[in-house]
Design a protein around this motif. Structure first.
Motif, PDB file in Angstrom:
ATOM      1  N   SER A 136       0.861  -1.185   0.000  1.00 27.31           N
ATOM      2  CA  SER A 136       0.000   0.000   0.000  1.00 27.31           C
ATOM      3  C   SER A 136       0.891   1.227   0.000  1.00 27.31           C
ATOM      4  O   SER A 136       2.114   1.117   0.009  1.00 27.31           O
ATOM      5  CB  SER A 136      -0.910  -0.007   1.239  1.00 27.31           C
ATOM      6  OG  SER A 136      -0.156   0.319   2.394  1.00 27.31           O
ATOM      7  N   GLU A 137       0.272   2.383   0.034  1.00 26.93           N
ATOM      8  CA  GLU A 137       1.018   3.643   0.088  1.00 26.93           C
ATOM      9  C   GLU A 137       1.425   3.992   1.518  1.00 26.93           C
ATOM     10  O   GLU A 137       2.076   5.004   1.742  1.00 26.93           O
ATOM     11  CB  GLU A 137       0.170   4.772  -0.511  1.00 26.93           C
ATOM     12  CG  GLU A 137      -0.024   4.632  -2.015  1.00 26.93           C
ATOM     13  CD  GLU A 137       1.297   4.553  -2.768  1.00 26.93           C
ATOM     14  OE1 GLU A 137       2.147   5.438  -2.583  1.00 26.93           O
ATOM     15  OE2 GLU A 137       1.480   3.585  -3.544  1.00 26.93           O
ATOM     16  N   HIS A 138       1.026   3.177   2.504  1.00 30.42           N
ATOM     17  CA  HIS A 138       1.364   3.480   3.893  1.00 30.42           C
ATOM     18  C   HIS A 138       2.885   3.435   4.070  1.00 30.42           C
ATOM     19  O   HIS A 138       3.541   2.528   3.554  1.00 30.42           O
ATOM     20  CB  HIS A 138       0.688   2.477   4.833  1.00 30.42           C
ATOM     21  CG  HIS A 138       0.707   2.918   6.253  1.00 30.42           C
ATOM     22  ND1 HIS A 138       1.828   2.800   7.047  1.00 30.42           N
ATOM     23  CD2 HIS A 138      -0.248   3.501   7.016  1.00 30.42           C
ATOM     24  CE1 HIS A 138       1.557   3.287   8.247  1.00 30.42           C
ATOM     25  NE2 HIS A 138       0.302   3.725   8.253  1.00 30.42           N
ATOM     26  N   PRO A 139       3.457   4.406   4.809  1.00 27.48           N
ATOM     27  CA  PRO A 139       4.920   4.436   4.989  1.00 27.48           C
ATOM     28  C   PRO A 139       5.502   3.149   5.571  1.00 27.48           C
ATOM     29  O   PRO A 139       6.596   2.733   5.183  1.00 27.48           O
ATOM     30  CB  PRO A 139       5.146   5.615   5.941  1.00 27.48           C
ATOM     31  CG  PRO A 139       3.942   6.470   5.813  1.00 27.48           C
ATOM     32  CD  PRO A 139       2.808   5.561   5.424  1.00 27.48           C
ATOM     33  N   SER A 141       4.382   0.076   5.131  1.00 29.62           N
ATOM     34  CA  SER A 141       4.406  -0.893   4.028  1.00 29.62           C
ATOM     35  C   SER A 141       5.580  -0.601   3.100  1.00 29.62           C
ATOM     36  O   SER A 141       6.313  -1.507   2.699  1.00 29.62           O
ATOM     37  CB  SER A 141       3.090  -0.829   3.252  1.00 29.62           C
ATOM     38  OG  SER A 141       3.136  -1.672   2.120  1.00 29.62           O
ATOM     39  N   LYS A 142       5.777   0.665   2.777  1.00 25.58           N
ATOM     40  CA  LYS A 142       6.892   1.044   1.896  1.00 25.58           C
ATOM     41  C   LYS A 142       8.241   0.713   2.538  1.00 25.58           C
ATOM     42  O   LYS A 142       9.144   0.226   1.868  1.00 25.58           O
ATOM     43  CB  LYS A 142       6.810   2.532   1.557  1.00 25.58           C
ATOM     44  CG  LYS A 142       5.678   2.856   0.597  1.00 25.58           C
ATOM     45  CD  LYS A 142       5.774   4.301   0.175  1.00 25.58           C
ATOM     46  CE  LYS A 142       4.785   4.639  -0.896  1.00 25.58           C
ATOM     47  NZ  LYS A 142       4.946   3.932  -2.131  1.00 25.58           N
ATOM     48  N   ASN A 146      10.952  -1.643   0.884  1.00 28.61           N
ATOM     49  CA  ASN A 146      12.156  -0.993   0.365  1.00 28.61           C
ATOM     50  C   ASN A 146      13.322  -0.965   1.345  1.00 28.61           C
ATOM     51  O   ASN A 146      14.437  -0.643   0.957  1.00 28.61           O
ATOM     52  CB  ASN A 146      11.837   0.442  -0.046  1.00 28.61           C
ATOM     53  CG  ASN A 146      10.746   0.494  -1.090  1.00 28.61           C
ATOM     54  OD1 ASN A 146      10.668  -0.366  -1.956  1.00 28.61           O
ATOM     55  ND2 ASN A 146       9.879   1.480  -0.996  1.00 28.61           N
TER      56      ASN A 146
END
Length: 163
Positions: A136-139, A141-142, A146
């Motif tokens: 998702s775009e949630h930090p 999750s990122k 990453n």
């Protein structure tokens, strides 16, 4: 070795795991806890109808090869909880398909993390499940996808320790 911008210590000298409180503490008044909650370090049932398991969200630390861990609670359906529990002490349980769950730990350092969608992957006996956030775009999750830097680990540590 580089230094932390907040406390000036070496960037390698920090805790690499933080955990959240049991979800039962959010749901049940302290004086009703014993009558409504079944719990151990890794599993929790509230009122016989809310099912939780503790697991780890792992964030790879890109510049060191280490792993930063959030120890969190996830809610599962009764069916998923029963299936996971049935295999809890079975060799090879890590080969089971992941279970869908909802993150039930609000983590500091991020926008709201409660109720993020997760996949719960059991690990070999003796290890808690791995919690993988659905992309998702949630930090958070990122960061799981990453990785983070040791500088980011220090930011997290300082925020957590101030709470």
């Amino acid at each position: 070795m580089s230094k932390c911008k907040v406390c000036n210590c070496d960037l390698g000298e920090v805790p690499m795991c933080f955990g959240g409180n049991s979800p039962a503490l959010l749901m049940v008044p302290e004086n009703e806890y014993d009558s409504r909650v079944e719990e151990n370090a890794d599993q929790c049932i509230v009122d016989g109808e809310h099912f939780f398991v503790r697991g780890h969200i792992e964030l790879p630390v890109k510049d060191t090869g280490e792993i930063f861990i959030w120890s969190v609670w996830v809610s599962l359906s009764e069916q998923s909880y029963d299936q996971m529990n049935e295999k809890w002490n079975e060799e090879g349980r890590e080969n089971a398909e992941p279970y869908f769950g909802w993150l039930m730990t609000n983590l500091p350092c991020y926008p709201e993390t409660m109720h993020l969608k997760t996949n719960v992957q059991t690990q070999p006996v003796g290890f808690v499940p791995l919690i993988e956030l659905q992309p998702s775009e949630h930090p958070l999750s990122k960061e799981q996808q990453n990785g983070i830097t040791m500088e980011r680990v220090h930011e997290i540590v300082h925020q957590v320790m101030q709470h």
